[in-house]
Structures are given as C-alpha cells and as structure tokens.
Design a protein around this motif. Structure first.
Motif, PDB file in Angstrom:
ATOM      1  N   GLN A  41     -24.080   4.447  16.134  1.00 49.22           N
ATOM      2  CA  GLN A  41     -24.265   3.014  16.370  1.00 49.22           C
ATOM      3  C   GLN A  41     -23.198   2.201  15.634  1.00 49.22           C
ATOM      4  O   GLN A  41     -22.921   2.461  14.470  1.00 49.22           O
ATOM      5  CB  GLN A  41     -25.645   2.585  15.892  1.00 49.22           C
ATOM      6  N   GLY A  42     -22.637   1.227  16.348  1.00 52.32           N
ATOM      7  CA  GLY A  42     -21.647   0.359  15.748  1.00 52.32           C
ATOM      8  C   GLY A  42     -20.223   0.854  15.875  1.00 52.32           C
ATOM      9  O   GLY A  42     -19.274   0.104  15.638  1.00 52.32           O
ATOM     10  N   ARG A  43     -20.040   2.109  16.313  1.00 53.15           N
ATOM     11  CA  ARG A  43     -18.684   2.644  16.409  1.00 53.15           C
ATOM     12  C   ARG A  43     -18.200   2.735  17.862  1.00 53.15           C
ATOM     13  O   ARG A  43     -17.103   3.230  18.116  1.00 53.15           O
ATOM     14  CB  ARG A  43     -18.622   4.017  15.729  1.00 53.15           C
ATOM     15  N   GLU A  44     -19.020   2.241  18.789  1.00 54.14           N
ATOM     16  CA  GLU A  44     -18.624   2.296  20.196  1.00 54.14           C
ATOM     17  C   GLU A  44     -17.431   1.380  20.497  1.00 54.14           C
ATOM     18  O   GLU A  44     -16.803   1.501  21.552  1.00 54.14           O
ATOM     19  CB  GLU A  44     -19.799   1.916  21.103  1.00 54.14           C
ATOM     20  N   THR A  45     -17.109   0.478  19.575  1.00 57.90           N
ATOM     21  CA  THR A  45     -15.968  -0.426  19.790  1.00 57.90           C
ATOM     22  C   THR A  45     -14.640   0.207  19.382  1.00 57.90           C
ATOM     23  O   THR A  45     -13.586  -0.340  19.699  1.00 57.90           O
ATOM     24  CB  THR A  45     -16.175  -1.721  18.991  1.00 57.90           C
ATOM     25  N   GLU A  46     -14.671   1.323  18.678  1.00 58.88           N
ATOM     26  CA  GLU A  46     -13.429   1.959  18.236  1.00 58.88           C
ATOM     27  C   GLU A  46     -12.662   2.524  19.433  1.00 58.88           C
ATOM     28  O   GLU A  46     -13.247   2.942  20.431  1.00 58.88           O
ATOM     29  CB  GLU A  46     -13.737   3.074  17.227  1.00 58.88           C
ATOM     30  N   TRP A  47     -11.355   2.580  19.327  1.00 56.66           N
ATOM     31  CA  TRP A  47     -10.497   3.020  20.429  1.00 56.66           C
ATOM     32  C   TRP A  47     -10.890   4.403  20.931  1.00 56.66           C
ATOM     33  O   TRP A  47     -10.929   4.638  22.142  1.00 56.66           O
ATOM     34  CB  TRP A  47      -9.033   3.024  19.957  1.00 56.66           C
ATOM     35  N   LEU A  48     -11.200   5.308  20.020  1.00 53.21           N
ATOM     36  CA  LEU A  48     -11.509   6.685  20.399  1.00 53.21           C
ATOM     37  C   LEU A  48     -12.744   6.771  21.293  1.00 53.21           C
ATOM     38  O   LEU A  48     -12.835   7.651  22.152  1.00 53.21           O
ATOM     39  CB  LEU A  48     -11.735   7.527  19.138  1.00 53.21           C
ATOM     40  N   PHE A  49     -13.678   5.840  21.118  1.00 56.05           N
ATOM     41  CA  PHE A  49     -14.929   5.889  21.879  1.00 56.05           C
ATOM     42  C   PHE A  49     -15.009   4.798  22.943  1.00 56.05           C
ATOM     43  O   PHE A  49     -15.692   4.970  23.957  1.00 56.05           O
ATOM     44  CB  PHE A  49     -16.122   5.730  20.927  1.00 56.05           C
TER      45      PHE A  49
END
Length: 614
Positions: free
Chosen positions: A307-315
């Motif tokens: 949660q919260g990391r869906e904005t990162e480029w990898l994801f």
C-alpha cells in the motif's frame, strides 16, 4: 451430422425441434451446462418440496438429476412430441412421479398459480433470437404465461447467456410487473478454466425473477446482481446499471479466454470490485515476458504491491512493470495494487481472497493444482493511513495519506483522485509512526472511509514534517539550479526574489524560505483549497518573507508584465499541472510555454534571472 439451423429463427419452429430430436436420438442435449455445473445456483433458489415446472425441457438430464436428489414434484413440457415421447420412455420406470407433457409454453393449460418455480434452461434464449415485432410478441405471451402459472412468492429461474437484448426484455417485463429482479452469475468450473486446451465460452447467468403481490400505485423496482454462488447480492439503482454490470462480467470472461489462449496481448488491466459495495478493491495488471525461457516453475506469479507504493515507477508505469516481470523471471506476472478506502488484514488474507480469481488469468497449459507464488516487497502489505479527504471545487476529490516507504520511513502525500496513481505533493515525516486516523466516517456523496475531518483534529504539528527534505526529484533539480544564478557561497547571503507558480503542499517554497534566509518568496496558487491543505497538513505557513496569492498563474504574470511599476524576480519556478482532464498529465500546462507568454515571463525577470519548469 449437422444439427444447426440455417437461420436462428428456426429455433422458434416446431418442425425444427421435431427434426432435431429425431436426428439426435436418445442422447441427452445440455444447454449451458450440466447438473454438476448448475446445481449450486439451482439448490439456492429451489426447495425440494416445491412444485416445479420445467419449460422447454428437451432431452436434458437436468430434471431427472434434480429428481434423484429429492426434487420430485416436477412437471416438464416441450413443444416437440418426439422428445416428450423419448423422455417418458427414459424416465417412466426410474422416476414415476415426474411427468412429461407436450405443450406450448405460450398457451399453457395449467390453472393460475399452479407452481412455485418455473425453470428455464436456455429456452428464452432459443425463442428470443431477434427483436422483430413477431418475435417480441411471442416472448410477451411466453412471459405472461409464466407469470400466470406462478404463485405469489414464486420464482422464474432462467438459465441464460444474458445477451443484451434478452436481458433487456426479461428485466424490463418483470420489473414493470413489480417483480424483484436478480441476475446471478453461475460459477464456472475451475478445471475448465485451466484445462490444457482452453476453450472460450461465454459466462452463464441465472435470472431469478420473484413474483410479488401487486401494490396499486407502487413504483418500487428492485434490481440485484449476485456475482458468486455464495456471494452477497448487490442492489443496483436501475435496469441500465444492471445491464452494465452483466456486460462487465461478460467482458471479463472474454478477457480471461483471450489470456488463456495466447500471451502478449499488450497492456491489460482490470479492477476487481468488492462484492459488498461494488467499489474497486484491487487493480490488476497482466504483464507477459515472452523473452523469459519457459519452465515448469516460472509460468505464472502474483506480485502484491505494498500500500502506498503503487505510485512508484516500477509499479505504476507500464515500462516499470515490464522490468519488474523480467527481473522476477516469470513468463506472466500479475501485479496487484490495493485501493485506499478498503480494509486489508494480512498478506495471507489477500492471497486467500485472490487465489481463485487470479487463476482465471493463468496462461494456457497451467495445471489446475500447481501452486502459484505470491510475491511482494518485504513480505508485507505496507502501511497506508488516510488522514483526510475532501473535495475541491477546482481540483476535485483528494486525499491526504501517510504511507510507509521502502526505507521504512513515513511520507505524507496529497493525491488527486482524478489521477490516483500520481503523487501531487509529498513530504517526509519526522516521526517513525504516523498519527492514526480515528474510525470516524465523513459523509461524502461518492465515497466513504475512515478519516479524520478538519473539525476532529488540530493542525498538523510542524515538527511532524521534515521541512529539510525534498521528496520530489524535480524540486531537487530546481534548487540545484540556483547555483547557476551566482556563486553558491554567496547565495545564502544575497537577497533573492522568487516566484513559485503552483503551491500544492508547499514543500518547494517552504524549503527556499527556510534555507535561504535572505530570500523573498511569492507563491501563486489557483486553488484556494490547496492553501488550506498546505497549512494544515504539510507544515506550511506564510511570513513577512513568503506570501501566497490565490490567482491563475497565467493571469498573475500577465498583470505583472503589463503593470507600470513592474516587479522583477531573480527566479521564477513553474510547479503547476493542468486542471484540464483532457490533457492528462501536463506540467506545466501548455499555456505556460507559449512564446508570447514566455516573453511576459522574461519581462519580469532580472537581467540575470532564471526560469525553472517542472
């Protein structure tokens, strides 16, 4: 032996069905599934002691198999004399209480209210082949007769492919009669879904129409969708919304069929919604890596994005997900993003919830019992705390949330829900554990989840925000660019006049204000709601060296350029995005880079001034 008609109209012909059953002989013919595939939904809506009428029974073994498990008060009718004779001979000795009658379902000979259930497996679909007036009149007589022979509280249970015109006719007819309308998706066999030679098939639905006693003057209409045999029905507001929901499930079945047949369909994404609320719960992206050498253990895997990391480029970006899939070494990887506003207990609970559904997206040749690995970062589901939500008249719905980064540090983010995978503003928190939102709901027309409102909380403490840290890479580049203005050693001692267009959370102007003690900052923000957000949630405050002007940046700069007492700035920074959804992400908006406007910008810069863009 070809048993198909020359035209779909022949499905409504007595002669066609007589020839069909003569040519087929005594072999059973099953429309839309066998008893084993349909028994879950049939047992849910038919009680063993109820009197059941089966219309258009054909040579199906369904009636006999229901009889064998306790449903013995059954009457079967069909328009074909050939098949009725065959079914009597087949069932006379083994099932003596079950009757078979040659009868036209549009002119039935039974008294009113004779049955508690009318069961139809494919008959409505066979009759309603088109929307010509003659066909619709025939169907009207059929449905009217079904209503006549059913008791109040009785059910018309129709197994159908739910083509759009069939669904429209059935739902429209019975809802106008004041009946409760439910469409129940029949669970597909997982063995079929994962068979080594997959075949595409449309999903099967059961229309469950419950007869209510007419209430004069009542306009109540009830529409429900049940997506699983054991699932909770979801109430829908209209027949149109019900049709849309059915179409969504048909499209999902088509997608699953395509994914089972072949790889490399391009960018494929879909939302899985909560069965209770209908709100999106998971977003799935299917990523195929044909270059990965196939083996038994690398065909398929699921990756849970914390949660919260869906904005990162990898994801969050297609190229990033391709790199992730290649690095993981799987031929097909499904990334799963968790939605804000949903409750998730643990990685194990997510795995249990998703296991059956994601297997429908498995590649061809996947053994049904093969264990599929669930992957993640650090083995947990991450931390996301929604601190505040609101709606800006200009920017739309937004949330303030605290999330845990990959280094276990916490960050506060501003997210516009119109572009939920883009972080609008971000600041690092000094505390190791963010302030938890209380379980209090703020009413909103669109969404509800546990949040704290501005009335519940005091302003965010300044010490909770690390004002010395810039989260955004473009902010770091803008600050580094100040060294081009003059000798870096003199920057801290030299007065600087800066104009920042776009406030957001206020991190950029705040950093300049705090780290360049001789600076004077004007910030221009078009949305007054953002000043409130920056002040309450990101530790921003105005001073005698930093002022915020609520205005359109284009108009503000134009007015300065046209004024007699022209203000000049050493640095102008564009940190604004477009509010026009048709433009997508546009930073800065197109109007800021038009040549005439840039001339105005140049006119308010000092001789050695700089323009910096996001």
């Amino acid at each position: 032996m070809n048993l198909l008609p020359k035209s779909s109209k022949e499905f409504g012909s007595v002669d066609y069905w007589e020839k069909f059953f003569q040519q087929r002989g005594k072999q059973a013919f099953e429309w839309y599934g066998t008893y084993l595939e349909l028994c879950g939904v049939l047992h849910k809506y038919i009680k063993p002691r109820e009197k059941v009428l089966v219309i258009g029974c054909g040579s199906s073994e369904l009636s006999g198999q229901l009889y064998d498990v306790g449903y013995q008060d059954m009457v079967n009718i069909d328009i074909s004399e050939v098949v009725i004779k065959q079914m009597r001979e087949r069932n006379a000795r083994r099932r003596p209480q079950m009757s078979f009658l040659k009868m036209d379902m549009t002119r039935m000979e039974f008294p009113d209210a004779s049955f508690q259930v009318v069961l139809d497996k494919g008959t409505l679909d066979a009759v309603l082949t088109d929307e010509e007036e003659k066909t619709l009149q025939l169907v009207d007589r059929m449905l009217a007769e079904i209503g006549r022979v059913l008791q109040v509280g009785g059910r018309y249970l129709c197994i159908s492919l739910a083509q759009a015109h069939v669904l429209k006719k059935a739902v429209g007819h019975f809802s106008r009669e004041g009946w409760m309308v439910r469409v129940h998706q029949v669970a597909s066999s997982q063995d079929q879904a994962l068979e080594s030679e997959p075949r595409f098939s449309l999903p099967v639905f059961a229309f469950v129409m419950t007869k209510f006693r007419p209430v004069p003057g009542s306009a109540l209409q009830i529409f429900e969708l049940c997506a699983q045999e054991q699932g909770k029905p979801v109430r829908l507001e209209s027949a149109e919304r019900l049709a849309e929901a059915v179409q969504e499930r048909q499209q999902y079945a088509w997608l699953c069929g395509q994914l089972r047949c072949k790889a490399g369909l391009g960018s494929v994404s879909l939302d899985l919604c909560s069965g209770d609320t209908g709100e999106p719960r998971y977003t799935l992206h299917v990523v195929d890596s044909p270059a990965v050498k196939p083996s038994r253990d690398n065909r398929f895997a699921i990756f849970i994005i914390p949660q919260g990391r869906e904005t990162e480029w990898l994801f969050g970006m297609e190229e990033g997900r391709k790199q992730l899939a290649a690095s993981a070494g799987f031929r097909r990887l499904i990334t799963v993003a968790l939605h804000r506003g949903q409750q998730y207990d643990s990685m194990d609970s997510i795995q249990a919830e998703l296991s059956a559904r994601v297997m429908e997206l498995a590649p061809a040749g996947m053994p049904a019992q093969q264990q599929v690995p669930f992957l993640s970062v650090g083995g947990d589901i991450g931390v996301r705390t929604v601190q505040h939500q609101d709606c800006s008249p200009l920017s739309g719905d937004y949330v303030i949330e605290d999330v845990q980064g990959d280094d276990r540090r916490y960050f506060r983010r501003l997210i516009f829900l119109s572009n939920r995978n883009v972080v609008q503003s971000e600041a690092r928190l000094l505390k190791d554990v963010p302030h938890r939102a209380q379980k209090k709901r703020k009413k909103d027309k669109k969404k509800q989840w546990p949040v704290e409102t501005s009335e519940d909380l005091p302003p965010a403490p300044e010490q909770s925000i690390d004002k010395s840290y810039l989260c955004c890479e473009h902010h770091k580049a803008m600050i580094a660019g100040l060294a081009l203005l003059r000798n870096p050693e003199l920057l801290l001692e030299t007065p600087l006049a800066l104009l920042v267009v776009g406030l957001g959370g206020g991190s950029l102007p705040l950093f300049v204000h705090d780290h360049f003690p001789k600076s004077y900052v004007d910030a221009v923000e078009i949305d007054p709601s953002m000043l409130e957000v920056a002040t309450q949630w990101f530790g921003f405050s105005q001073s005698d060296r930093m002022k915020v002007h609520i205005a359109d940046g284009l108009d503000y700069i134009s007015s300065l350029a046209g004024g007699e007492a022209r203000t000049h700035y050493d640095v102008i920074m564009f940190d604004a995005d477009s509010k026009d959804p048709a433009l997508g992400m546009s930073c800065p908006p197109p109007g800021f880079v038009d040549r005439p406007f840039l001339q105005k910008v140049k006119s308010i810069l000092t001789q050695e001034g700089e323009l910096k863009e996001k």
